[in-house]
Design an enzyme around this catalytic site. Structure first.
Site, mmCIF file in Angstrom:
data_model
loop_
_atom_site.group_PDB
_atom_site.id
_atom_site.type_symbol
_atom_site.label_atom_id
_atom_site.label_comp_id
_atom_site.label_asym_id
_atom_site.label_seq_id
_atom_site.Cartn_x
_atom_site.Cartn_y
_atom_site.Cartn_z
ATOM 1 N N SER A 92 76.535 -22.250 -39.682
ATOM 2 C CA SER A 92 76.425 -23.448 -38.840
ATOM 3 C C SER A 92 77.767 -24.090 -38.504
ATOM 4 C CB SER A 92 75.506 -24.465 -39.504
ATOM 5 O OG SER A 92 75.873 -24.643 -40.832
ATOM 6 N N THR A 195 76.203 -28.924 -40.136
ATOM 7 C CA THR A 195 77.537 -29.300 -39.646
ATOM 8 C C THR A 195 78.352 -29.890 -40.775
ATOM 9 O OG1 THR A 195 76.807 -29.749 -37.408
ATOM 10 C CG2 THR A 195 78.650 -31.068 -38.193
ATOM 11 N N THR A 213 81.341 -27.888 -35.869
ATOM 12 C CA THR A 213 80.019 -27.254 -35.911
ATOM 13 C C THR A 213 79.892 -26.133 -34.888
ATOM 14 O OG1 THR A 213 77.634 -27.749 -35.862
ATOM 15 C CG2 THR A 213 78.980 -28.790 -34.165
ATOM 16 N N ARG A 223 75.083 -26.199 -23.940
ATOM 17 C CA ARG A 223 74.666 -27.404 -24.674
ATOM 18 C C ARG A 223 75.785 -27.867 -25.626
ATOM 19 N NH1 ARG A 223 74.154 -29.026 -30.291
ATOM 20 N NH2 ARG A 223 72.512 -30.564 -30.414
ATOM 21 N N VAL A 224 76.041 -29.161 -25.606
ATOM 22 C CA VAL A 224 77.016 -29.764 -26.517
ATOM 23 C C VAL A 224 76.298 -30.847 -27.307
ATOM 24 C CG1 VAL A 224 79.077 -31.239 -26.597
ATOM 25 C CG2 VAL A 224 79.035 -29.251 -25.083
ATOM 26 N N GLY A 225 76.573 -30.905 -28.588
ATOM 27 C CA GLY A 225 75.903 -31.888 -29.445
ATOM 28 C C GLY A 225 76.728 -33.143 -29.668
ATOM 29 N N ASP A 226 76.454 -33.800 -30.761
ATOM 30 C CA ASP A 226 77.110 -35.070 -31.079
ATOM 31 C C ASP A 226 78.487 -34.895 -31.709
ATOM 32 O OD1 ASP A 226 75.673 -33.886 -33.275
ATOM 33 O OD2 ASP A 226 76.138 -35.672 -34.444
ATOM 34 N N THR A 246 75.304 -35.617 -39.299
ATOM 35 C CA THR A 246 74.862 -34.238 -39.197
ATOM 36 C C THR A 246 73.383 -34.271 -38.823
ATOM 37 O OG1 THR A 246 74.535 -32.173 -40.433
ATOM 38 C CG2 THR A 246 74.451 -34.199 -41.708
ATOM 39 N N GLY A 247 72.938 -33.230 -38.154
ATOM 40 C CA GLY A 247 71.527 -33.197 -37.781
ATOM 41 C C GLY A 247 71.343 -33.023 -36.295
ATOM 42 N N GLY A 249 71.763 -33.388 -32.881
ATOM 43 C CA GLY A 249 72.803 -34.107 -32.152
ATOM 44 C C GLY A 249 72.295 -34.973 -31.020
HETATM 45 C C1 SD4 Z 1 74.604 -30.640 -33.315
HETATM 46 N N1 SD4 Z 1 74.875 -32.224 -35.082
HETATM 47 O O1 SD4 Z 1 75.240 -29.840 -32.636
HETATM 48 C C2 SD4 Z 1 75.030 -30.845 -34.742
HETATM 49 C C3 SD4 Z 1 74.229 -29.925 -35.605
HETATM 50 C C4 SD4 Z 1 74.210 -30.300 -37.040
HETATM 51 O O2 SD4 Z 1 73.527 -30.076 -39.177
HETATM 52 O O3 SD4 Z 1 74.755 -31.231 -37.482
HETATM 53 N N2 SD4 Z 1 73.548 -29.683 -37.886
HETATM 54 O O4 SD4 Z 1 73.618 -31.239 -32.902
#
Ligand code: SD4
Length: 337
Positions: A92, A195, A213, A223-226, A246-247, A249
């Site tokens: 990850s 992450t 991450t 796609r781009v996350g947080d 984390t989680g 995004g």
């Molecule tokens: C995301 N926050 O790209 C990241 C993924 C992540 O634990 O944190 N996973 O959304």
């Protein structure tokens, strides 16, 4: 009321709050505010390194070497998460991460220092250390965020080596398995999507943070996350503290949860309250919160910390007082699924 009586009354109140585990904080403008819940594992003390999930233990060690040698928190957070980025068994973070739907690993990272300067990269391919590229964006460009081909061109100009084959045996097999069904569920698996967000305070008392991450597995290409978005996956304010998430995004992007947590601390919240408030906001804004996980960490410049998640299962590594250990986070959804 005389000053002495006021003092005695305040002292009694302070003692009462303290005995209930309630701390008294100086909020913005130096005003004393009564504050509530503290994390049972939190004690003020610096230097400190804290990071998300079990891989945080090794990352903390990497960061601690820098801190211990009297180095800057900024260097520590970069060195720390580089350990995770280089770990090809980590699915990850870094190039060992699960790919997107097209079988391509794309990486996001951000870094922020004690001055409030920040650098990020998003949607980059073939770069072993996106965190270092994010730092170069901060240090060497007038910009805060570079993405995709532009970020990769900058990486080349900066001497980063582009790696070719980005899938490991494990991630290739997993992707091929996923291709059979192509069942796109942008749901964070509570057990295996991790992450790394890492926050540190150095011996001078300066605070910095890093977040890196490979994002959601089987995400849409592009796609781009947080994690690379300052205020979402990471935020640092040297005066009031820092937070990282984390989680899932998308939920963190919609609520700017790291910024929210730091703003809560600015207004006098303990880091634990700040984390709980950020998670409460995510829960409130997402009727489907039972379907995904978010974990958040926050620290004050004094070295107190908080951690909270939507669901059971989030844990973090804390390096403080010569001890590097895992802590299970408290969480919102006590009833379970
Ligand atoms: C995301 N926050 O790209 C990241 C993924 C992540 O634990 O944190 N996973 O959304």
């Amino acid at each position: 009321m005389t000053d002495r009586r006021k003092f005695l009354k305040n002292s009694a109140l302070f003692a009462a709050f303290s005995s209930l585990g309630i701390s008294v904080f100086a909020g913005e403008g130096g005003k004393k505010k009564k504050k509530g819940k503290t994390n049972p594992n939190s004690v003020a003390g610096k230097p400190l390194v804290i990071s998300t999930w079990k891989h945080g233990l090794a990352a903390n060690e990497g960061a601690w070497k820098v801190i211990d040698a009297g180095g800057r928190a900024l260097d520590a957070v970069e060195q720390g998460v580089m350990v995770t980025e280089s770990d090809k068994t980590n699915t990850s973070v870094g190039l060992g991460g699960f790919p997107d739907r097209e079988g391509i690993v794309t990486l996001d990272a951000s870094i922020m220092d004690e001055r409030g300067m920040a650098g990020s990269v998003a949607f980059v391919q073939g770069i072993e250390h996106p965190i270092s590229l994010a730092r170069r964006v901060m240090d060497k460009t007038p910009h805060a965020l570079l993405v995709g081909a532009g970020a990769e061109l900058f990486a080349k100009q900066e001497g980063f080596v582009k790696q070719k084959n980005t899938l490991t045996d494990t991630t290739r097999k997993a992707w091929q398995e996923w291709m059979k069904e192509k069942n796109y569920k942008p749901v964070i698996n509570i057990e295996n999507h991790d992450t790394i967000g890492l926050l540190a305070i150095d011996k001078r008392g300066n605070v910095s943070g890093a977040c890196t991450t490979s994002g959601l597995s089987w995400k849409m290409h592009g796609r781009v996350g947080d994690s690379p978005i300052i205020g979402a996956g990471l935020f640092v304010d040297n005066e009031f503290g820092a937070a990282t998430c984390t989680g899932l995004g998308e939920s963190v992007l919609r609520t700017l949860a790291s910024f929210l947590a730091v703003e809560c601390m600015r207004r006098g919240a303990t880091p634990q309250e700040a984390c709980e408030e950020a998670i409460a906001r995510i829960v409130k804004k997402h009727a489907n919160f039972k379907d995904f996980q978010v974990g958040i960490l926050a620290i004050t410049p004094a070295g107190e910390h908080g951690g909270y998640a939507i669901h059971k299962g989030f844990n973090y590594a804390l390096h403080q007082g010569g001890n590097n250990r895992m802590i299970d986070s408290d969480y919102y959804n006590k009833e379970g699924k």
